[in-house]
Design a protein around this motif. Structure first.
Motif, PDB file in Angstrom:
ATOM      1  N   ARG A 239       0.808  -1.155   0.084  1.00  0.00           N
ATOM      2  CA  ARG A 239      -0.064   0.141  -0.062  1.00  0.00           C
ATOM      3  C   ARG A 239       0.877   1.248  -0.003  1.00  0.00           C
ATOM      4  O   ARG A 239       0.781   2.204  -0.711  1.00  0.00           O
ATOM      5  CB  ARG A 239      -0.876   0.026   1.172  1.00  0.00           C
ATOM      6  CG  ARG A 239      -1.668  -1.056   1.108  1.00  0.00           C
ATOM      7  CD  ARG A 239      -2.948  -1.042   2.551  1.00  0.00           C
ATOM      8  NE  ARG A 239      -3.716   0.001   2.370  1.00  0.00           N
ATOM      9  CZ  ARG A 239      -4.494   0.387   3.391  1.00  0.00           C
ATOM     10  NH1 ARG A 239      -4.382  -0.161   4.639  1.00  0.00           N
ATOM     11  NH2 ARG A 239      -5.166   1.421   3.499  1.00  0.00           N
TER      12      ARG A 239
ATOM     13  N   ALA B 270       3.171   1.880  -3.149  1.00  0.00           N
ATOM     14  CA  ALA B 270       2.220   2.373  -4.278  1.00  0.00           C
ATOM     15  C   ALA B 270       2.021   3.812  -4.453  1.00  0.00           C
ATOM     16  O   ALA B 270       2.032   4.878  -4.973  1.00  0.00           O
ATOM     17  CB  ALA B 270       1.056   1.618  -4.529  1.00  0.00           C
ATOM     18  N   LYS B 271       1.499   4.179  -2.911  1.00  0.00           N
ATOM     19  CA  LYS B 271       0.993   5.555  -2.677  1.00  0.00           C
ATOM     20  C   LYS B 271       2.216   6.602  -2.673  1.00  0.00           C
ATOM     21  O   LYS B 271       2.167   7.576  -3.167  1.00  0.00           O
ATOM     22  CB  LYS B 271       0.439   5.632  -1.170  1.00  0.00           C
ATOM     23  CG  LYS B 271      -0.940   4.841  -0.900  1.00  0.00           C
ATOM     24  CD  LYS B 271      -1.979   6.069  -1.742  1.00  0.00           C
ATOM     25  CE  LYS B 271      -3.267   5.254  -1.554  1.00  0.00           C
ATOM     26  NZ  LYS B 271      -4.329   6.290  -2.094  1.00  0.00           N
TER      27      LYS B 271
ATOM     28  N   GLU C 173       3.099   6.928  -6.262  1.00  0.00           N
ATOM     29  CA  GLU C 173       2.197   8.094  -6.903  1.00  0.00           C
ATOM     30  C   GLU C 173       2.355   9.473  -6.376  1.00  0.00           C
ATOM     31  O   GLU C 173       2.099  10.420  -7.088  1.00  0.00           O
ATOM     32  CB  GLU C 173       0.622   7.425  -6.172  1.00  0.00           C
ATOM     33  CG  GLU C 173      -0.510   8.348  -6.870  1.00  0.00           C
ATOM     34  CD  GLU C 173      -1.625   7.822  -6.193  1.00  0.00           C
ATOM     35  OE1 GLU C 173      -2.407   8.574  -5.580  1.00  0.00           O
ATOM     36  OE2 GLU C 173      -1.990   6.437  -6.549  1.00  0.00           O
TER      37      GLU C 173
ATOM     38  N   LEU D 299       6.578   3.615 -10.795  1.00  0.00           N
ATOM     39  CA  LEU D 299       6.575   2.436  -9.830  1.00  0.00           C
ATOM     40  C   LEU D 299       7.782   2.359  -9.492  1.00  0.00           C
ATOM     41  O   LEU D 299       8.824   2.445 -10.045  1.00  0.00           O
ATOM     42  CB  LEU D 299       6.126   0.857 -10.479  1.00  0.00           C
ATOM     43  CG  LEU D 299       4.595   0.905 -11.121  1.00  0.00           C
ATOM     44  CD1 LEU D 299       4.552  -0.447 -11.660  1.00  0.00           C
ATOM     45  CD2 LEU D 299       3.609   1.292 -10.068  1.00  0.00           C
TER      46      LEU D 299
END
Length: 184
Positions: free
Chosen positions: A121, A124-125, A128, A153
């Motif tokens: 989690r 990925a955040k 981003e 990524l």
């Protein structure tokens, strides 16, 4: 009659940002995708790794940057509490005392009971949000892994095991780390 929101954190509980802000200050929780992510109090090894890394990184940083353990970082709608964060003091905005709202130069997470949050989690955040450097220390696997963003990524740039003495690039400086000493 509507009940007031509970002040006790519950893993995965859905709540608004306003409800999150009303939690007691000493509550160790993060706010990810509108839900609470609760972490137990870190153990001695975890805290030792955090402090040792923070001191080592702090010793090599230029005057434009600071290192801090366990300070809230709020990129957009989520709020994280990275174990170690390096940030440019010029990007710390007025009112950022409670949480940092810019983009850090580096975040380090030391894995513990919430491994999925750190490895899936948060990874990925963080990508981003544009975090350029992300490191994960895994006491169980006895490794320190460095990551960089590739096509939006994170991709591992190096995995350093217990026997490694590595010069780790954090973009603005390089820090030498003896992984065996770090892991205790």
């Amino acid at each position: 009659m509507t009940e007031p929101p509970s002040t006790s954190p519950t893993v995965g509980r859905s709540l608004t940002w306003e409800e999150y802000l009303s939690l007691p200050e000493d509550t160790r929780v993060e706010y990810i995708d509108g839900r609470l992510a609760v972490s137990p109090t870190p153990d001695r090894q975890h805290q030792g790794i955090v402090l040792d890394l923070a001191f080592a990184i702090g010793a090599v940083l230029p005057a434009t940057h600071r290192v801090i353990p366990s300070w809230g970082w709020k990129p957009g709608r989520d709020e994280f509490i990275p174990d170690v964060m390096v940030y440019d003091v010029a990007t710390a905005r007025a009112g950022d005392d409670g949480r940092f709202t810019g983009t850090p130069a580096l975040v380090v997470e030391v894995l513990s009971s919430n491994r999925g949050d750190d490895l899936i989690r948060k990874m990925a955040k963080y990508a981003e949000a544009g975090l350029p450097h992300y490191w994960i220390v895994d006491p169980r696997a006895q490794t320190l892994t460095t990551y960089a963003i590739v096509e939006g990524l994170y991709a591992p740039t190096a995995v350093h095991g217990r026997g490694a003495v590595a010069d780790l690039d954090l973009g603005i400086a390089t820090v030498g780390v003896d992984v065996a000493d770090l892991l205790g």
